[in-house]
Scaffold this motif. Structure first.
Motif, PDB file in Angstrom:
ATOM      1  N   GLU A   6       0.809  -1.221   0.000  1.00  0.00           N
ATOM      2  CA  GLU A   6       0.000   0.000   0.000  1.00  0.00           C
ATOM      3  C   GLU A   6       0.841   1.268   0.000  1.00  0.00           C
ATOM      4  OE1 GLU A   6      -3.359   2.504   0.132  1.00  0.00           O
ATOM      5  OE2 GLU A   6      -3.281   0.329  -0.225  1.00  0.00           O
ATOM      6  N   LEU A   7       1.936   1.285   0.728  1.00  0.00           N
ATOM      7  CA  LEU A   7       2.717   2.506   0.946  1.00  0.00           C
ATOM      8  C   LEU A   7       4.039   2.488   0.203  1.00  0.00           C
ATOM      9  CD1 LEU A   7       2.058   2.764   4.790  1.00  0.00           C
ATOM     10  CD2 LEU A   7       0.816   3.928   2.958  1.00  0.00           C
ATOM     11  N   LEU A   8       4.161   1.685  -0.825  1.00  0.00           N
ATOM     12  CA  LEU A   8       5.413   1.533  -1.557  1.00  0.00           C
ATOM     13  C   LEU A   8       5.954   2.884  -2.026  1.00  0.00           C
ATOM     14  CD1 LEU A   8       7.462  -0.418  -2.854  1.00  0.00           C
ATOM     15  CD2 LEU A   8       6.000  -0.433  -4.890  1.00  0.00           C
ATOM     16  N   GLY A   9       7.192   3.189  -1.641  1.00  0.00           N
ATOM     17  CA  GLY A   9       7.841   4.411  -2.073  1.00  0.00           C
ATOM     18  C   GLY A   9       7.483   5.628  -1.255  1.00  0.00           C
ATOM     19  N   GLU A  10       6.548   5.486  -0.324  1.00  0.00           N
ATOM     20  CA  GLU A  10       6.231   6.595   0.565  1.00  0.00           C
ATOM     21  C   GLU A  10       7.255   6.604   1.702  1.00  0.00           C
ATOM     22  OE1 GLU A  10       1.911   7.006   1.124  1.00  0.00           O
ATOM     23  OE2 GLU A  10       1.616   5.771  -0.669  1.00  0.00           O
ATOM     24  N   TYR A  11       7.258   7.670   2.487  1.00  0.00           N
ATOM     25  CA  TYR A  11       8.420   7.980   3.325  1.00  0.00           C
ATOM     26  C   TYR A  11       8.383   7.234   4.662  1.00  0.00           C
ATOM     27  CZ  TYR A  11      12.120  11.296   4.815  1.00  0.00           C
ATOM     28  OH  TYR A  11      13.302  11.900   5.218  1.00  0.00           O
ATOM     29  N   ASP A  12       8.538   5.871   4.616  1.00  0.00           N
ATOM     30  CA  ASP A  12       8.385   5.199   5.908  1.00  0.00           C
ATOM     31  C   ASP A  12       9.030   3.826   6.048  1.00  0.00           C
ATOM     32  OD1 ASP A  12       6.726   3.809   4.248  1.00  0.00           O
ATOM     33  OD2 ASP A  12       4.866   4.248   5.310  1.00  0.00           O
ATOM     34  N   ARG A  13       9.609   3.224   5.002  1.00  0.00           N
ATOM     35  CA  ARG A  13       9.939   1.807   5.117  1.00  0.00           C
ATOM     36  C   ARG A  13      10.978   1.498   6.188  1.00  0.00           C
ATOM     37  NH1 ARG A  13       6.867  -2.456   4.765  1.00  0.00           N
ATOM     38  NH2 ARG A  13       8.077  -4.360   4.538  1.00  0.00           N
ATOM     39  N   TRP A  14      12.083   2.247   6.244  1.00  0.00           N
ATOM     40  CA  TRP A  14      13.099   1.966   7.266  1.00  0.00           C
ATOM     41  C   TRP A  14      12.510   2.179   8.659  1.00  0.00           C
ATOM     42  CZ3 TRP A  14      15.716   4.267  11.302  1.00  0.00           C
ATOM     43  CH2 TRP A  14      16.874   3.603  11.747  1.00  0.00           C
ATOM     44  N   PHE A  15      11.659   3.193   8.809  1.00  0.00           N
ATOM     45  CA  PHE A  15      11.013   3.431  10.100  1.00  0.00           C
ATOM     46  C   PHE A  15      10.141   2.239  10.504  1.00  0.00           C
ATOM     47  CE2 PHE A  15      11.203   8.039   8.590  1.00  0.00           C
ATOM     48  CZ  PHE A  15      12.338   8.333   9.324  1.00  0.00           C
ATOM     49  N   ASP A  16       9.454   1.630   9.522  1.00  0.00           N
ATOM     50  CA  ASP A  16       8.619   0.460   9.824  1.00  0.00           C
ATOM     51  C   ASP A  16       9.459  -0.693  10.364  1.00  0.00           C
ATOM     52  OD1 ASP A  16       6.453   1.868   8.864  1.00  0.00           O
ATOM     53  OD2 ASP A  16       6.402   0.847   6.928  1.00  0.00           O
ATOM     54  N   LEU A  17      10.584  -0.963   9.690  1.00  0.00           N
ATOM     55  CA  LEU A  17      11.433  -2.079  10.105  1.00  0.00           C
ATOM     56  C   LEU A  17      12.119  -1.789  11.429  1.00  0.00           C
ATOM     57  CD1 LEU A  17      13.042  -3.082   6.672  1.00  0.00           C
ATOM     58  CD2 LEU A  17      10.909  -3.885   7.715  1.00  0.00           C
ATOM     59  N   LYS A  18      12.504  -0.540  11.639  1.00  0.00           N
ATOM     60  CA  LYS A  18      13.120  -0.152  12.911  1.00  0.00           C
ATOM     61  C   LYS A  18      12.105  -0.304  14.049  1.00  0.00           C
ATOM     62  CE  LYS A  18      15.147   2.462  16.169  1.00  0.00           C
ATOM     63  NZ  LYS A  18      15.545   3.845  15.959  1.00  0.00           N
ATOM     64  N   ARG A  19      10.913   0.244  13.853  1.00  0.00           N
ATOM     65  CA  ARG A  19       9.899   0.226  14.907  1.00  0.00           C
ATOM     66  C   ARG A  19       9.580  -1.188  15.355  1.00  0.00           C
ATOM     67  NH1 ARG A  19       6.203   2.153  12.028  1.00  0.00           N
ATOM     68  NH2 ARG A  19       5.030   0.271  11.513  1.00  0.00           N
ATOM     69  N   THR A  20       9.387  -2.086  14.412  1.00  0.00           N
ATOM     70  CA  THR A  20       8.929  -3.445  14.718  1.00  0.00           C
ATOM     71  C   THR A  20      10.059  -4.399  15.077  1.00  0.00           C
ATOM     72  OG1 THR A  20       9.012  -4.002  12.362  1.00  0.00           O
ATOM     73  CG2 THR A  20       6.909  -3.182  13.222  1.00  0.00           C
ATOM     74  N   GLY A  21      11.299  -3.929  15.026  1.00  0.00           N
ATOM     75  CA  GLY A  21      12.429  -4.803  15.330  1.00  0.00           C
ATOM     76  C   GLY A  21      12.692  -5.847  14.266  1.00  0.00           C
ATOM     77  N   LYS A  22      12.198  -5.601  13.041  1.00  0.00           N
ATOM     78  CA  LYS A  22      12.310  -6.575  11.958  1.00  0.00           C
ATOM     79  C   LYS A  22      13.403  -6.229  10.955  1.00  0.00           C
ATOM     80  CE  LYS A  22       8.798  -9.448  12.774  1.00  0.00           C
ATOM     81  NZ  LYS A  22       8.883 -10.932  12.730  1.00  0.00           N
ATOM     82  N   LEU A  23      14.193  -5.211  11.215  1.00  0.00           N
ATOM     83  CA  LEU A  23      15.161  -4.738  10.226  1.00  0.00           C
ATOM     84  C   LEU A  23      16.116  -5.841   9.797  1.00  0.00           C
ATOM     85  CD1 LEU A  23      16.455  -2.345   8.642  1.00  0.00           C
ATOM     86  CD2 LEU A  23      17.938  -2.003  10.633  1.00  0.00           C
ATOM     87  N   ILE A  24      16.816  -6.445  10.722  1.00  0.00           N
ATOM     88  CA  ILE A  24      17.838  -7.438  10.374  1.00  0.00           C
ATOM     89  C   ILE A  24      17.197  -8.662   9.734  1.00  0.00           C
ATOM     90  CG2 ILE A  24      19.605  -8.978  11.301  1.00  0.00           C
ATOM     91  CD1 ILE A  24      20.168  -6.859  13.442  1.00  0.00           C
TER      92      ILE A  24
END
Length: 623
Positions: free
Chosen positions: A562-580
């Protein structure tokens, strides 16, 4: 209603009020000041204070065009070329933001760029708040509204800063002189300040702004929902959060949902265009859909459609979203060269192959809108050579409007000669490229591309705008920052994390509201690739939510769609602890280098800032 950014700054007018037309007389050197107006006196007037508040908005353009730390190196954005067995194995070369190698340090230019822009914005908002008390002749209600706009923008700026860098310097008053003091404040205190600003602003901001683009009550409520959600996850137990924050996130998301309607169709939120430039729609663009809560404003005035001149992000000016995600049609047979028909598309934020496999191409209408999967010839080409190196005698004629490339959907690969192009022994007089061949792995012999047709991957043209001048920017479409579809997904995530009392029901209800809007038939059961990272796998799995399967990962996948290319993906992964976890699963460059670790949940402090500070700021651990 006029836009907040359709303005001329008072300082520009003031700079030219004293133009001299005198000849070479003695009076030419006489000091005859034409005005004693200064910023100190001007900002005390209602007009001056209004201009000061307006000056806080243009930098949003620069900040939101500095997307490297928000998109690159995530599970969705990374360069191609990694998956082709025909190419010799080489060392990773996709850049430090994608590989998380030693080059990701305090000297990296992208790190310094975003830091500088955010602190410049913080300085402007602090100036508004600090000087408001001295303004005379303005109604207290209007003044409170303008200060609340600045408090919202300060909260947004601090929210971006604290997520990227953790403990940060947090000046809250105007700084008029040079200072080396840069004491870092704890993340918990930064979040407290963000919430204080937003809660104060929420009570004083209007539901409808006096100028389109100004901050509203709904924008404050949306940001409150996102801040509470983020604090509830309580990164490293350092944000001062608790499970109660998830209830607050849900409550504010429900307020937003009750006020702002979902657009009837996903495509209604973005520029209107045809996939075939020869039948291009050139009518008005609707970038003020009621679903949009807050957006960065652009306009059609060539003089004002630029990023802030103090921090030039692009030479041309204008929204650049249409030109930065890669793919594109410039190399198609029969193109007109550098024109607006396909315009330019640079892979500054290239999409990885996995994201295409997260959609059901036949059921989910976002796939068709987001990706240019068919390319057309704009001019006729006589005697085109499909195999210029292997068989130069093979020639075909291409007419204007003919298909020249078709990127097959991941779940319907071409397998027979009748489905493939003549450049690979098929019968089609155009290139047919399967998903597992994207990223450089198409029609290659001994490491050399042999086809005369285009290769690569579909253009990500979610934001593509027709009819604008060729170049890297020039776009006039407003960039949505907050829209209500995300509020539904915030509510779903909060419920998964334990929030109760959702006005619509369980997490799956909120999630499916967004999903059903995207489907050709509401209630359908869309299937994505079960293993998006395995480009040859055809195994599929439903992405409709139920009370049994709703999870953080399911929501992250839906946020990706839904939000592809909008200003949030790294924040999503950081917030949820799913980055790595997700970067190693989906980003092959990071997997190849295998150097991403816990330190990368925070960015390095720019070394230039450490060098200028006294006492010297400490660097984030591990850098």
């Amino acid at each position: 209603m006029k836009s907040i950014l359709n303005i001329r700054f008072a300082a520009v007018a003031l700079a030219f009020t004293g133009v001299l037309v005198s000849g070479c007389k003695k009076t030419f050197l006489d000091e005859n000041p034409v005005s004693t107006l200064t910023t100190d006196s001007y900002y005390k007037t209602p007009t001056g204070f209004e201009d000061l508040v307006k000056s806080c908005y243009p930098l949003l353009r620069n900040i939101h065009q500095a997307r490297q730390l928000v998109l690159n190196g995530t599970d969705l954005f990374y360069p191609g070329g990694y998956n082709d067995p025909k190419f010799a194995t080489s060392a990773p070369n996709a850049g430090s933001l994608n590989q998380y190698d030693v080059g990701l340090n305090g000297s990296l230019a992208d790190v310094g760029t975003l830091w500088t822009l955010l602190y410049a914005e913080l300085g402007r908002t602090n100036t508004v708040i600090s000087r408001a008390g001295a303004v005379s002749g303005m109604s207290e209600t209007l003044k409170a509204t303008r200060v609340s706009e600045a408090k919202f923008l300060r909260a947004l700026t601090l929210f971006y800063l604290v997520q990227q860098w953790g403990d940060i310097p947090m000046p809250l008053v105007e700084i008029q002189g040079a200072s080396k003091d840069a004491k870092r404040v704890s993340q918990a205190d930064v979040y407290k300040q963000i919430l204080d600003d937003l809660l104060d602003a929420e009570g004083k901001l209007p539901a409808v702004a006096s100028d389109y683009g100004r901050v509203t009550k709904g924008a404050a409520q949306f940001l409150l929902s996102k801040v509470y959600l983020t604090r509830g996850w309580n990164f490293q137990n350092a944000l001062g959060g608790s499970t109660a924050d998830f209830n607050s996130a849900l409550q504010y998301a429900d307020k937003v949902i009750a006020t702002y309607p979902l657009a009837a169709k996903y495509k209604d939120l973005f520029p209107i265009r045809s996939e075939n430039p020869l039948t291009q729609y050139t009518g008005a663009q609707n970038d003020k859909n009621p679903e949009i809560i807050f957006s960065v404003q652009w306009n059609s005035d060539v003089l004002t459609n630029k990023t802030d001149p103090a921090f030039a992000q692009d030479a041309a000016g204008g929204n650049n979203l249409h030109s930065v995600f890669g793919g594109g049609g410039e190399g198609f047979p029969g193109t007109k060269g550098r024109t607006s028909d396909y315009n330019r598309s640079q892979p500054i934020y290239p999409l990885g192959a996995a994201i295409y496999r997260m959609y059901d191409p036949q059921v989910d209408l976002r796939y068709d809108h987001n990706f240019l999967d068919v390319g057309y010839a704009l001019l006729p080409v006589a005697g085109f050579k499909p195999l210029p190196n292997l068989n130069p005698n093979l020639k075909i004629d291409i007419k204007a409007g003919d298909t020249v490339v078709y990127f097959r959907p991941w779940n319907r690969p071409a397998t027979t000669a009748n489905e493939r192009g003549i450049d690979v022994g098929g019968t089609r007089k155009y290139s047919v490229i399967n998903c597992d061949e994207w990223g450089g792995g198409y029609s290659i012999v001994n490491g050399v591309v042999t086809t005369g047709f285009p290769t690569g991957e579909p253009n990500m043209w979610k934001f593509w705008q027709p009819g604008i001048p060729y170049g890297d920017a020039y776009g006039t479409f407003n960039e949505s920052i907050f829209r209500v579809a995300e509020a539904y997904l915030i509510a779903a995530e909060a419920i998964v994390k334990g929030a109760t009392g959702g006005k619509l029901g369980g997490a799956e209800v909120y999630y499916n509201k967004v999903l059903d809007r995207a489907l050709a038939t509401a209630g359908a059961d869309p299937k994505c690739a079960k293993f998006p990272e395995d480009l040859k796998s055809q195994e599929a799995v439903s992405y409709r939510a139920t009370s049994a399967n709703i999870s953080v990962d399911l929501i992250l996948d839906e946020r990706a769609r839904e939000l592809l290319g909008e200003y949030d993906r790294w924040f999503d992964l950081k917030r949820t602890g799913k980055l790595i976890e997700r970067v190693l699963r989906y980003n092959p460059w990071a997997k190849k280098s295998n150097t991403i670790k816990d330190i990368h949940y925070l960015r390095p402090i720019p070394q230039s800032e450490i060098d200028l500070s006294f006492p010297a700021m400490t660097q984030n651990p591990g850098y």
